[in-house]
Scaffold this motif. Sequence first.
Motif, PDB file in Angstrom:
ATOM      1  N   ARG A   3      23.257 -13.644   0.862  1.00 40.29           N
ATOM      2  CA  ARG A   3      24.403 -13.975   1.760  1.00 40.29           C
ATOM      3  C   ARG A   3      23.712 -14.999   2.728  1.00 40.29           C
ATOM      4  O   ARG A   3      23.077 -14.675   3.547  1.00 40.29           O
ATOM      5  CB  ARG A   3      25.163 -13.019   1.999  1.00 40.29           C
ATOM      6  CG  ARG A   3      26.603 -13.595   2.662  1.00 40.29           C
ATOM      7  CD  ARG A   3      27.417 -12.252   2.948  1.00 40.29           C
ATOM      8  NE  ARG A   3      27.940 -11.445   2.123  1.00 40.29           N
ATOM      9  CZ  ARG A   3      28.753 -11.583   1.269  1.00 40.29           C
ATOM     10  NH1 ARG A   3      29.688 -12.723   1.506  1.00 40.29           N
ATOM     11  NH2 ARG A   3      29.341 -11.098   0.341  1.00 40.29           N
ATOM     12  N   CYS A   4      24.357 -16.310   2.779  1.00 43.80           N
ATOM     13  CA  CYS A   4      24.013 -17.269   3.833  1.00 43.80           C
ATOM     14  C   CYS A   4      24.608 -16.802   5.318  1.00 43.80           C
ATOM     15  O   CYS A   4      25.610 -16.512   5.270  1.00 43.80           O
ATOM     16  CB  CYS A   4      24.580 -18.785   3.191  1.00 43.80           C
ATOM     17  SG  CYS A   4      24.300 -19.804   4.595  1.00 43.80           S
ATOM     18  N   ALA A   5      23.608 -17.077   6.072  1.00 45.21           N
ATOM     19  CA  ALA A   5      23.898 -16.632   7.543  1.00 45.21           C
ATOM     20  C   ALA A   5      24.988 -17.634   8.111  1.00 45.21           C
ATOM     21  O   ALA A   5      25.698 -17.272   9.180  1.00 45.21           O
ATOM     22  CB  ALA A   5      22.679 -16.497   8.305  1.00 45.21           C
ATOM     23  N   HIS A   6      24.992 -18.858   7.484  1.00 42.88           N
ATOM     24  CA  HIS A   6      25.877 -19.719   8.287  1.00 42.88           C
ATOM     25  C   HIS A   6      27.194 -19.980   7.612  1.00 42.88           C
ATOM     26  O   HIS A   6      28.123 -19.818   8.323  1.00 42.88           O
ATOM     27  CB  HIS A   6      25.188 -21.290   8.112  1.00 42.88           C
ATOM     28  CG  HIS A   6      23.671 -21.309   8.562  1.00 42.88           C
ATOM     29  ND1 HIS A   6      23.439 -21.402   9.902  1.00 42.88           N
ATOM     30  CD2 HIS A   6      22.643 -21.353   7.949  1.00 42.88           C
ATOM     31  CE1 HIS A   6      22.066 -21.554  10.239  1.00 42.88           C
ATOM     32  NE2 HIS A   6      21.680 -21.391   8.867  1.00 42.88           N
ATOM     33  N   CYS A   7      27.356 -20.123   6.287  1.00 45.33           N
ATOM     34  CA  CYS A   7      28.613 -20.226   5.679  1.00 45.33           C
ATOM     35  C   CYS A   7      28.980 -18.924   4.915  1.00 45.33           C
ATOM     36  O   CYS A   7      30.103 -19.174   4.068  1.00 45.33           O
ATOM     37  CB  CYS A   7      28.618 -21.302   4.700  1.00 45.33           C
ATOM     38  SG  CYS A   7      27.314 -21.245   3.336  1.00 45.33           S
ATOM     39  N   GLN A   8      28.449 -17.907   4.909  1.00 44.66           N
ATOM     40  CA  GLN A   8      28.801 -16.675   4.394  1.00 44.66           C
ATOM     41  C   GLN A   8      28.722 -16.762   2.858  1.00 44.66           C
ATOM     42  O   GLN A   8      29.407 -15.904   2.099  1.00 44.66           O
ATOM     43  CB  GLN A   8      29.908 -16.055   4.780  1.00 44.66           C
ATOM     44  CG  GLN A   8      29.944 -15.773   6.431  1.00 44.66           C
ATOM     45  CD  GLN A   8      28.823 -14.717   6.623  1.00 44.66           C
ATOM     46  OE1 GLN A   8      28.586 -13.776   6.084  1.00 44.66           O
ATOM     47  NE2 GLN A   8      28.059 -15.038   7.817  1.00 44.66           N
ATOM     48  N   ALA A  61      16.758 -24.305   2.362  1.00 43.34           N
ATOM     49  CA  ALA A  61      17.956 -24.625   2.774  1.00 43.34           C
ATOM     50  C   ALA A  61      19.031 -23.765   1.852  1.00 43.34           C
ATOM     51  O   ALA A  61      18.667 -23.843   0.555  1.00 43.34           O
ATOM     52  CB  ALA A  61      18.016 -26.066   2.613  1.00 43.34           C
ATOM     53  N   CYS A  62      20.212 -23.729   2.358  1.00 42.12           N
ATOM     54  CA  CYS A  62      21.527 -23.108   1.728  1.00 42.12           C
ATOM     55  C   CYS A  62      21.829 -24.281   0.847  1.00 42.12           C
ATOM     56  O   CYS A  62      21.846 -25.401   1.065  1.00 42.12           O
ATOM     57  CB  CYS A  62      22.411 -22.752   2.997  1.00 42.12           C
ATOM     58  SG  CYS A  62      23.838 -22.237   1.949  1.00 42.12           S
ATOM     59  N   LYS A  63      22.408 -23.887  -0.583  1.00 40.36           N
ATOM     60  CA  LYS A  63      22.624 -24.741  -1.284  1.00 40.36           C
ATOM     61  C   LYS A  63      24.250 -25.267  -1.152  1.00 40.36           C
ATOM     62  O   LYS A  63      24.642 -26.370  -1.449  1.00 40.36           O
ATOM     63  CB  LYS A  63      22.804 -24.217  -2.888  1.00 40.36           C
ATOM     64  CG  LYS A  63      21.732 -24.123  -3.567  1.00 40.36           C
ATOM     65  CD  LYS A  63      21.838 -23.938  -5.249  1.00 40.36           C
ATOM     66  CE  LYS A  63      21.852 -22.293  -5.188  1.00 40.36           C
ATOM     67  NZ  LYS A  63      21.826 -21.939  -6.581  1.00 40.36           N
ATOM     68  N   HIS A  64      24.978 -24.576  -0.251  1.00 39.73           N
ATOM     69  CA  HIS A  64      26.352 -24.885   0.188  1.00 39.73           C
ATOM     70  C   HIS A  64      26.155 -25.818   1.332  1.00 39.73           C
ATOM     71  O   HIS A  64      26.785 -26.612   1.233  1.00 39.73           O
ATOM     72  CB  HIS A  64      27.126 -23.793   0.460  1.00 39.73           C
ATOM     73  CG  HIS A  64      27.284 -22.913  -0.838  1.00 39.73           C
ATOM     74  ND1 HIS A  64      28.465 -23.123  -1.616  1.00 39.73           N
ATOM     75  CD2 HIS A  64      26.450 -21.954  -1.767  1.00 39.73           C
ATOM     76  CE1 HIS A  64      28.532 -22.383  -2.900  1.00 39.73           C
ATOM     77  NE2 HIS A  64      27.285 -21.668  -2.912  1.00 39.73           N
ATOM     78  N   CYS A  65      25.948 -25.374   2.554  1.00 40.79           N
ATOM     79  CA  CYS A  65      25.828 -26.024   3.994  1.00 40.79           C
ATOM     80  C   CYS A  65      24.567 -26.636   4.052  1.00 40.79           C
ATOM     81  O   CYS A  65      24.507 -27.295   5.200  1.00 40.79           O
ATOM     82  CB  CYS A  65      26.371 -24.897   4.924  1.00 40.79           C
ATOM     83  SG  CYS A  65      25.069 -23.572   4.962  1.00 40.79           S
ATOM     84  N   HIS A  66      23.588 -26.742   3.370  1.00 42.48           N
ATOM     85  CA  HIS A  66      22.185 -27.092   3.654  1.00 42.48           C
ATOM     86  C   HIS A  66      21.563 -26.785   4.907  1.00 42.48           C
ATOM     87  O   HIS A  66      20.507 -27.525   5.316  1.00 42.48           O
ATOM     88  CB  HIS A  66      22.180 -28.785   3.346  1.00 42.48           C
ATOM     89  CG  HIS A  66      23.053 -29.000   2.066  1.00 42.48           C
ATOM     90  ND1 HIS A  66      21.898 -28.707   0.905  1.00 42.48           N
ATOM     91  CD2 HIS A  66      24.073 -29.374   1.318  1.00 42.48           C
ATOM     92  CE1 HIS A  66      22.781 -29.016  -0.154  1.00 42.48           C
ATOM     93  NE2 HIS A  66      24.079 -29.158   0.228  1.00 42.48           N
TER      94      HIS A  66
HETATM   95 ZN   LIG Z   1      25.167 -21.648   3.771  1.00 38.89          ZN
END
Ligand SMILES: [Zn+2]
Length: 123
Positions: free
Chosen positions: A10-15, A35-40
């Motif tokens: 689970r991403c810490a930025h965009c959940q 890098a997160c695939k959603h919010c980079h």
């Molecule tokens: Zn993210």
Amino acid sequence: MTVSSGVLGRCAHCQALLDLEPWQLNAMAMQEPFACKHCHKPLKLDCPEQIKRLKTLGSFATLRALLIVLCATVLLVSLTLQWIGLLERSLQLGISALVLVGYLLVMAIARRRQRRPLLLQAG
Ligand SMILES: [Zn+2]
């Protein structure tokens, strides 16, 4: 083409829930940010409890192999004991059923623990 490892994070930025790829698991094991695939935004795994969980995920296949060997041994021993007359047929069937239920139970618990997503931190 992406290869999934079957591990969720689970991403810490965009959940967002991320289906982690093997190279991302390697990066986490080496405490390198990725890098997160959603919010980079950069992510990493630096919580000791989550790192411990990442390590136990790898032992899933080992646990399964170990359990299969253990179950097969118990079944063979009980069958042999029944064959030479030291164990009654009903008792042998009971032991076999117990071993099978035990195996399924342990695998269900291990699988559920593996499906729980890793909580990633901002890198
Ligand atoms: Zn993210």
